[in-house]
Structure formats: structure tokens, C-alpha cells
Design a protein around this motif. Structure first.
Motif, PDB file in Angstrom:
ATOM      1  N   GLU A   1       0.833  -1.211   0.000  1.00  0.00           N
ATOM      2  CA  GLU A   1       0.000   0.000   0.000  1.00  0.00           C
ATOM      3  C   GLU A   1       0.865   1.257   0.000  1.00  0.00           C
ATOM      4  O   GLU A   1       0.560   2.235  -0.697  1.00  0.00           O
ATOM      5  CB  GLU A   1      -0.924  -0.005   1.212  1.00  0.00           C
ATOM      6  CG  GLU A   1      -2.052  -1.009   1.105  1.00  0.00           C
ATOM      7  CD  GLU A   1      -2.869  -1.110   2.390  1.00  0.00           C
ATOM      8  OE1 GLU A   1      -2.561  -0.383   3.365  1.00  0.00           O
ATOM      9  OE2 GLU A   1      -3.814  -1.919   2.418  1.00  0.00           O
TER      10      GLU A   1
ATOM     11  N   GLU B   1       2.252   1.777  -3.467  1.00  0.00           N
ATOM     12  CA  GLU B   1       1.207   2.243  -4.385  1.00  0.00           C
ATOM     13  C   GLU B   1       0.914   3.719  -4.172  1.00  0.00           C
ATOM     14  O   GLU B   1       0.753   4.475  -5.130  1.00  0.00           O
ATOM     15  CB  GLU B   1      -0.068   1.417  -4.214  1.00  0.00           C
ATOM     16  CG  GLU B   1       0.008   0.064  -4.874  1.00  0.00           C
ATOM     17  CD  GLU B   1      -1.274  -0.733  -4.725  1.00  0.00           C
ATOM     18  OE1 GLU B   1      -2.286  -0.194  -4.228  1.00  0.00           O
ATOM     19  OE2 GLU B   1      -1.266  -1.908  -5.125  1.00  0.00           O
TER      20      GLU B   1
ATOM     21  N   ASN C   1       1.928   5.937  -7.287  1.00  0.00           N
ATOM     22  CA  ASN C   1       0.713   6.181  -8.063  1.00  0.00           C
ATOM     23  C   ASN C   1       0.036   7.492  -7.700  1.00  0.00           C
ATOM     24  O   ASN C   1      -1.005   7.822  -8.254  1.00  0.00           O
ATOM     25  CB  ASN C   1      -0.279   5.023  -7.889  1.00  0.00           C
ATOM     26  CG  ASN C   1       0.264   3.750  -8.494  1.00  0.00           C
ATOM     27  OD1 ASN C   1       1.014   3.799  -9.448  1.00  0.00           O
ATOM     28  ND2 ASN C   1      -0.116   2.621  -7.922  1.00  0.00           N
TER      29      ASN C   1
END
Length: 144
Positions: free
Chosen positions: A7, A10, A14
Motif C-alpha cells: 500500500e 502504491e 501512483n
């Protein structure tokens, strides 16, 4: 990889929120420079070849060195011990060496009076100015 780490990665990779202020802006077009043609743009990412001719030089050198027989570790240690014995002698001995000549690509014999063993540069030096790389030696023999 655990869930927390996944997580975190990401979120880090992202997350585009830092670019929200420019996200919907039109692409910048320079007034000073013409757009680069697509073929030239692709050339920027081609392999860098600043050393033109370097591969050919390596191939030529490899071809010359294909005739070289590399000594085993034991043979090299034996040769170094023999050189140490010769270097301790006074007056300096006359020796015959068989060595690989990197220029010609073949083994050559040379007879001369040894005057120095340069361990730092890994060379045998002779009275007439000749020097031979120790790693290129195949054999060394003291003349009587």
C-alpha cells in the motif's frame, strides 16, 4: 511483500496529486526551437557510441591473444618463486625467458642480463632496456 508495504508503494508511485496544477495544461511548444522529428527523438535513446572503433579494437586484441596459454595458479606461484630466487643473486644473472608478446600475438624467446624485478609494475627489466610483463612469462631459465 506484506500488505502495508504494498500500500505504501502504491501511494508513493501512483500518487499524481503533486501534478494537479499542470495536469490539464496544454503541452508546451517552444517558440525558439522547431519540434524535433520523431526519428531524431528515437535516436536520443539509441545506445551511446562515443567510442567509435572500440569494439573493433577489442576484437583485434582478442584475436592476438587467442594464442596465449594462461598459467595455472600453481604454475604462476612456481614462476614467481623462481623469479625471487633469481632476483636475489648478485651479480644479476643472465636468463632466457619465453614470453607472450601482445603485439605479435605469439610466444618469443629472449636472453639478457636481468637487472631489476619491478614488483609494483609486474615487470622484469634487462640491461639493454627490454622489459617483460611477468604475467606474460611462460618460463624463465638461468643461463650458465
Amino acid at each position: 511483500m506484506d500488505k502495508k508495504q504494498l500500500e505504501a508503494e502504491e501511494r508513493q508511485f501512483n500518487d499524481t496529486s503533486r501534478y494537479n496544477d499542470i495536469m490539464n495544461e496544454p503541452r508546451h511548444v517552444s517558440r525558439a526551437h522547431l519540434p524535433m522529428p520523431q526519428i531524431d527523438r528515437a535516436g536520443q535513446f539509441a545506445p551511446f557510441s562515443a567510442l567509435t572503433g572500440y569494439k573493433e579494437l577489442l576484437d583485434k586484441t582478442a584475436e592476438r591473444y587467442q594464442n596465449k596459454d594462461y598459467l595455472s595458479r600453481e604454475e604462476l606461484h612456481s614462476l614467481v618463486a623462481q623469479i625471487k630466487d633469481l632476483a636475489a643473486q648478485r651479480p644479476w644473472p643472465t636468463v632466457t625467458v619465453t614470453y607472450f608478446d601482445g603485439e605479435s600475438g605469439f610466444y618469443e624467446n629472449y636472453t639478457g642480463e636481468l637487472v631489476n624485478v619491478d614488483w609494483r609494475r609486474q615487470r622484469l627489466r634487462f640491461r639493454d632496456g627490454k622489459s617483460v610483463v611477468i604475467r606474460n612469462l611462460k618460463r624463465i631459465k638461468q643461463e650458465k
